[in-house]
Design a protein around this motif. Structure first.
Motif, PDB file in Angstrom:
ATOM      1  N   PRO A  34       0.313  -1.318  -0.217  1.00  0.00           N
ATOM      2  CA  PRO A  34      -0.102   0.093   0.155  1.00  0.00           C
ATOM      3  C   PRO A  34       1.176   1.347   0.277  1.00  0.00           C
ATOM      4  CG  PRO A  34      -0.722  -1.387   1.953  1.00  0.00           C
ATOM      5  CD  PRO A  34       1.046  -1.836   0.931  1.00  0.00           C
ATOM      6  N   VAL A  35       0.163   2.425  -1.106  1.00  0.00           N
ATOM      7  CA  VAL A  35       1.092   3.517  -0.918  1.00  0.00           C
ATOM      8  C   VAL A  35       1.005   4.221   0.361  1.00  0.00           C
ATOM      9  CG1 VAL A  35       0.665   6.211  -0.904  1.00  0.00           C
ATOM     10  CG2 VAL A  35       0.197   4.086  -3.153  1.00  0.00           C
ATOM     11  N   ILE A  36       0.231   3.972   1.675  1.00  0.00           N
ATOM     12  CA  ILE A  36       1.267   4.721   2.906  1.00  0.00           C
ATOM     13  C   ILE A  36       1.896   3.736   4.043  1.00  0.00           C
ATOM     14  CG2 ILE A  36      -0.865   3.082   4.548  1.00  0.00           C
ATOM     15  CD1 ILE A  36      -0.322   6.453   4.645  1.00  0.00           C
ATOM     16  N   HIS A  37       1.992   2.368   3.176  1.00  0.00           N
ATOM     17  CA  HIS A  37       2.814   1.739   4.005  1.00  0.00           C
ATOM     18  C   HIS A  37       4.692   1.962   4.079  1.00  0.00           C
ATOM     19  CE1 HIS A  37       5.557  -1.973   4.555  1.00  0.00           C
ATOM     20  NE2 HIS A  37       6.731  -1.765   3.871  1.00  0.00           N
ATOM     21  N   HIS A  38       4.884   2.587   2.566  1.00  0.00           N
ATOM     22  CA  HIS A  38       6.019   3.436   1.697  1.00  0.00           C
ATOM     23  C   HIS A  38       6.207   4.873   2.936  1.00  0.00           C
ATOM     24  CE1 HIS A  38       6.541   0.145  -1.371  1.00  0.00           C
ATOM     25  NE2 HIS A  38       5.169   0.563  -1.668  1.00  0.00           N
ATOM     26  N   THR A  39       5.128   5.541   2.674  1.00  0.00           N
ATOM     27  CA  THR A  39       4.927   6.718   3.653  1.00  0.00           C
ATOM     28  C   THR A  39       5.287   6.389   4.455  1.00  0.00           C
ATOM     29  OG1 THR A  39       3.238   7.675   1.851  1.00  0.00           O
ATOM     30  CG2 THR A  39       4.513   9.135   3.722  1.00  0.00           C
ATOM     31  N   LEU A  40       5.044   5.388   5.712  1.00  0.00           N
ATOM     32  CA  LEU A  40       5.342   5.925   6.893  1.00  0.00           C
ATOM     33  C   LEU A  40       6.762   4.569   6.818  1.00  0.00           C
ATOM     34  CD1 LEU A  40       2.787   3.706   8.324  1.00  0.00           C
ATOM     35  CD2 LEU A  40       2.659   6.121   8.556  1.00  0.00           C
ATOM     36  N   GLN A  41       7.019   3.258   6.613  1.00  0.00           N
ATOM     37  CA  GLN A  41       8.890   3.267   6.098  1.00  0.00           C
ATOM     38  C   GLN A  41       9.793   4.439   6.274  1.00  0.00           C
ATOM     39  OE1 GLN A  41       9.257   0.126   7.396  1.00  0.00           O
ATOM     40  NE2 GLN A  41      10.472   1.117   7.455  1.00  0.00           N
ATOM     41  N   PHE A  43       9.690   7.396   7.014  1.00  0.00           N
ATOM     42  CA  PHE A  43      10.080   8.503   7.839  1.00  0.00           C
ATOM     43  C   PHE A  43      10.283   6.883   8.919  1.00  0.00           C
ATOM     44  CE2 PHE A  43       6.899  10.885   6.108  1.00  0.00           C
ATOM     45  CZ  PHE A  43       8.094  12.373   6.205  1.00  0.00           C
ATOM     46  N   LEU A  44      10.363   5.735   9.943  1.00  0.00           N
ATOM     47  CA  LEU A  44      10.868   4.601  10.588  1.00  0.00           C
ATOM     48  C   LEU A  44      12.289   4.607   9.816  1.00  0.00           C
ATOM     49  CD1 LEU A  44       8.015   2.159  10.807  1.00  0.00           C
ATOM     50  CD2 LEU A  44       8.129   4.048  12.320  1.00  0.00           C
ATOM     51  N   GLN A  51       9.430   8.716  16.099  1.00  0.00           N
ATOM     52  CA  GLN A  51       7.808   8.473  16.508  1.00  0.00           C
ATOM     53  C   GLN A  51       6.551   8.594  15.099  1.00  0.00           C
ATOM     54  OE1 GLN A  51       7.095   6.210  19.564  1.00  0.00           O
ATOM     55  NE2 GLN A  51       9.405   6.202  19.029  1.00  0.00           N
ATOM     56  N   VAL A  52       6.117   7.449  15.004  1.00  0.00           N
ATOM     57  CA  VAL A  52       4.640   7.605  14.083  1.00  0.00           C
ATOM     58  C   VAL A  52       3.547   8.588  14.457  1.00  0.00           C
ATOM     59  CG1 VAL A  52       3.861   7.602  11.986  1.00  0.00           C
ATOM     60  CG2 VAL A  52       6.904   7.407  12.075  1.00  0.00           C
ATOM     61  N   ILE A  53       3.065   9.288  14.282  1.00  0.00           N
ATOM     62  CA  ILE A  53       1.341   9.466  14.125  1.00  0.00           C
ATOM     63  C   ILE A  53       0.490   9.340  13.431  1.00  0.00           C
ATOM     64  CG2 ILE A  53      -0.062  10.479  15.659  1.00  0.00           C
ATOM     65  CD1 ILE A  53       1.812   9.800  17.130  1.00  0.00           C
ATOM     66  N   LEU A  54      -0.355   7.959  13.009  1.00  0.00           N
ATOM     67  CA  LEU A  54      -0.792   8.366  11.372  1.00  0.00           C
ATOM     68  C   LEU A  54      -2.460   8.627  11.697  1.00  0.00           C
ATOM     69  CD1 LEU A  54      -1.501   6.827   8.680  1.00  0.00           C
ATOM     70  CD2 LEU A  54      -1.912   4.745   9.525  1.00  0.00           C
ATOM     71  N   VAL A  55      -2.393   9.544  11.154  1.00  0.00           N
ATOM     72  CA  VAL A  55      -4.209   9.999  11.369  1.00  0.00           C
ATOM     73  C   VAL A  55      -4.949   9.289  10.187  1.00  0.00           C
ATOM     74  CG1 VAL A  55      -5.687  11.886  12.109  1.00  0.00           C
ATOM     75  CG2 VAL A  55      -3.403  11.997  12.751  1.00  0.00           C
ATOM     76  N   PRO A  74       6.767  -1.656  14.117  1.00  0.00           N
ATOM     77  CA  PRO A  74       5.408  -1.291  14.106  1.00  0.00           C
ATOM     78  C   PRO A  74       4.363  -0.616  15.887  1.00  0.00           C
ATOM     79  CG  PRO A  74       5.552  -3.371  14.450  1.00  0.00           C
ATOM     80  CD  PRO A  74       6.339  -3.205  13.532  1.00  0.00           C
ATOM     81  N   SER A  75       5.663  -0.605  16.611  1.00  0.00           N
ATOM     82  CA  SER A  75       5.549   0.004  17.738  1.00  0.00           C
ATOM     83  C   SER A  75       6.102   1.231  17.921  1.00  0.00           C
ATOM     84  CB  SER A  75       6.650  -0.891  18.915  1.00  0.00           C
ATOM     85  OG  SER A  75       7.992  -1.010  19.127  1.00  0.00           O
ATOM     86  N   ALA A  76       6.609   1.825  16.622  1.00  0.00           N
ATOM     87  CA  ALA A  76       6.804   2.916  17.386  1.00  0.00           C
ATOM     88  C   ALA A  76       5.564   4.123  15.966  1.00  0.00           C
ATOM     89  CB  ALA A  76       8.555   3.465  16.017  1.00  0.00           C
ATOM     90  N   VAL A  77       4.980   3.364  16.358  1.00  0.00           N
ATOM     91  CA  VAL A  77       3.559   4.153  15.241  1.00  0.00           C
ATOM     92  C   VAL A  77       1.676   4.377  16.022  1.00  0.00           C
ATOM     93  CG1 VAL A  77       2.275   4.277  12.843  1.00  0.00           C
ATOM     94  CG2 VAL A  77       4.368   3.601  12.672  1.00  0.00           C
ATOM     95  N   LYS A  78       1.608   4.779  16.179  1.00  0.00           N
ATOM     96  CA  LYS A  78      -0.075   5.110  16.702  1.00  0.00           C
ATOM     97  C   LYS A  78      -0.921   5.292  16.012  1.00  0.00           C
ATOM     98  CE  LYS A  78      -2.178   6.875  20.508  1.00  0.00           C
ATOM     99  NZ  LYS A  78      -2.451   7.888  21.834  1.00  0.00           N
ATOM    100  N   VAL A  79      -1.523   4.814  15.500  1.00  0.00           N
ATOM    101  CA  VAL A  79      -2.933   5.343  14.688  1.00  0.00           C
ATOM    102  C   VAL A  79      -3.855   6.132  15.863  1.00  0.00           C
ATOM    103  CG1 VAL A  79      -4.945   4.248  12.781  1.00  0.00           C
ATOM    104  CG2 VAL A  79      -2.404   3.283  13.476  1.00  0.00           C
ATOM    105  N   ILE A  80      -4.062   7.194  14.807  1.00  0.00           N
ATOM    106  CA  ILE A  80      -5.767   7.660  15.505  1.00  0.00           C
ATOM    107  C   ILE A  80      -6.343   8.708  14.977  1.00  0.00           C
ATOM    108  CG2 ILE A  80      -3.413   8.537  17.958  1.00  0.00           C
ATOM    109  CD1 ILE A  80      -4.572  11.371  16.146  1.00  0.00           C
ATOM    110  N   GLN A  81      -7.573   8.484  15.517  1.00  0.00           N
ATOM    111  CA  GLN A  81      -9.318   8.828  14.279  1.00  0.00           C
ATOM    112  C   GLN A  81      -8.253  10.717  13.844  1.00  0.00           C
ATOM    113  OE1 GLN A  81     -12.316   8.069  15.751  1.00  0.00           O
ATOM    114  NE2 GLN A  81     -13.921  10.063  14.629  1.00  0.00           N
ATOM    115  N   GLY A  82      -9.225  10.908  12.029  1.00  0.00           N
ATOM    116  CA  GLY A  82      -8.879  12.136  11.745  1.00  0.00           C
ATOM    117  C   GLY A  82     -10.205  12.627  12.185  1.00  0.00           C
TER     118      GLY A  82
END
Length: 223
Positions: A34-41, A43-44, A51-55, A74-82
């Protein structure tokens, strides 16, 4: 300067309408993931202590968690609501910033951002308080007002990218302002609060995937 956390707020709230797809663009596949996988990776991989906050919208929380589980840390990423708008989504992400930090705000659909650009933005934010990637305009442009238009000097204009990067003491109070439709990005919010922003050289490859052609170009660039 005292030790600072590095926090990337990744905004992934698109609906994919311009892609002509039922699947939001951030979840379309690029080079097998997924596109978002590449984006998150990206920064990691830029800093070990990032630390990453995915909104993202509540409707996408489950798939987002599944994608996060496949990342290197994965432990460095937190998913929160937009929120209702990008402004509100970023504001939700900023609520997770509780210590002196360098805060990156990045479009979830800019998956080709490089380690070099992320690190450049970090260093410039430390030195200047902010770092906004920008690239020159290549095409001729015209200013249009009603039925009238005129040529303008493209050297006076830049195309703005992300990650827009700030010291936390600049960006957090800026987002205490009420929402204004003129807040097109984080730089405009910071400027509203009296902080001029510092531009750094962006990257031609740091494209934003919003249309089918963008996905084709991104695929070619990755190969």
């Amino acid at each position: 300067m005292q030790s600072r956390q590095k926090i990337a707020i990744i905004v992934a709230g698109g609906a994919g309408l311009r892609m002509g797809s039922d699947i939001p663009k951030q979840f379309l596949h690029l080079h097998g993931k997924p596109v978002i996988h590449h984006t998150l990776q990206a920064f990691l991989s830029a800093y070990d202590d990032m630390q990453v906050i995915l909104v993202c919208p509540s409707a996408h929380q489950v798939i987002a968690q599944e994608i996060v589980a496949g990342l290197s840390k994965p432990s460095a990423v937190k998913v929160i609501q937009g929120g209702e708008t990008r402004f509100h989504s970023v504001k939700n992400g900023l609520q997770e910033v509780t210590a002196p930090s360098v805060v990156f705000v990045h479009d979830g659909v800019r998956p080709l951002v490089s380690t070099e650009l992320i690190q450049t933005c970090y260093e410039a934010a430390i030195a200047h308080g902010s770092a906004i990637p920008a690239i020159p305009m290549k095409d001729s442009i015209r200013e249009v007002q009603g039925e009238h238009n005129k040529a303008v000097d493209r050297e006076c204009y830049k195309i703005i990218q992300t990650p827009q990067t700030f010291l936390s003491e600049i960006i957090l109070p800026a987002f205490d302002h009420p929402y204004d439709p003129l807040f097109t990005d984080e730089a405009t919010v910071a400027e509203k609060n009296g902080h001029p922003v510092h531009l750094v050289a962006g990257e031609e490859a740091n494209i934003k995937i919003t249309k089918p052609l963008d996905l084709i170009i991104a695929t070619a660039l990755m190969q």
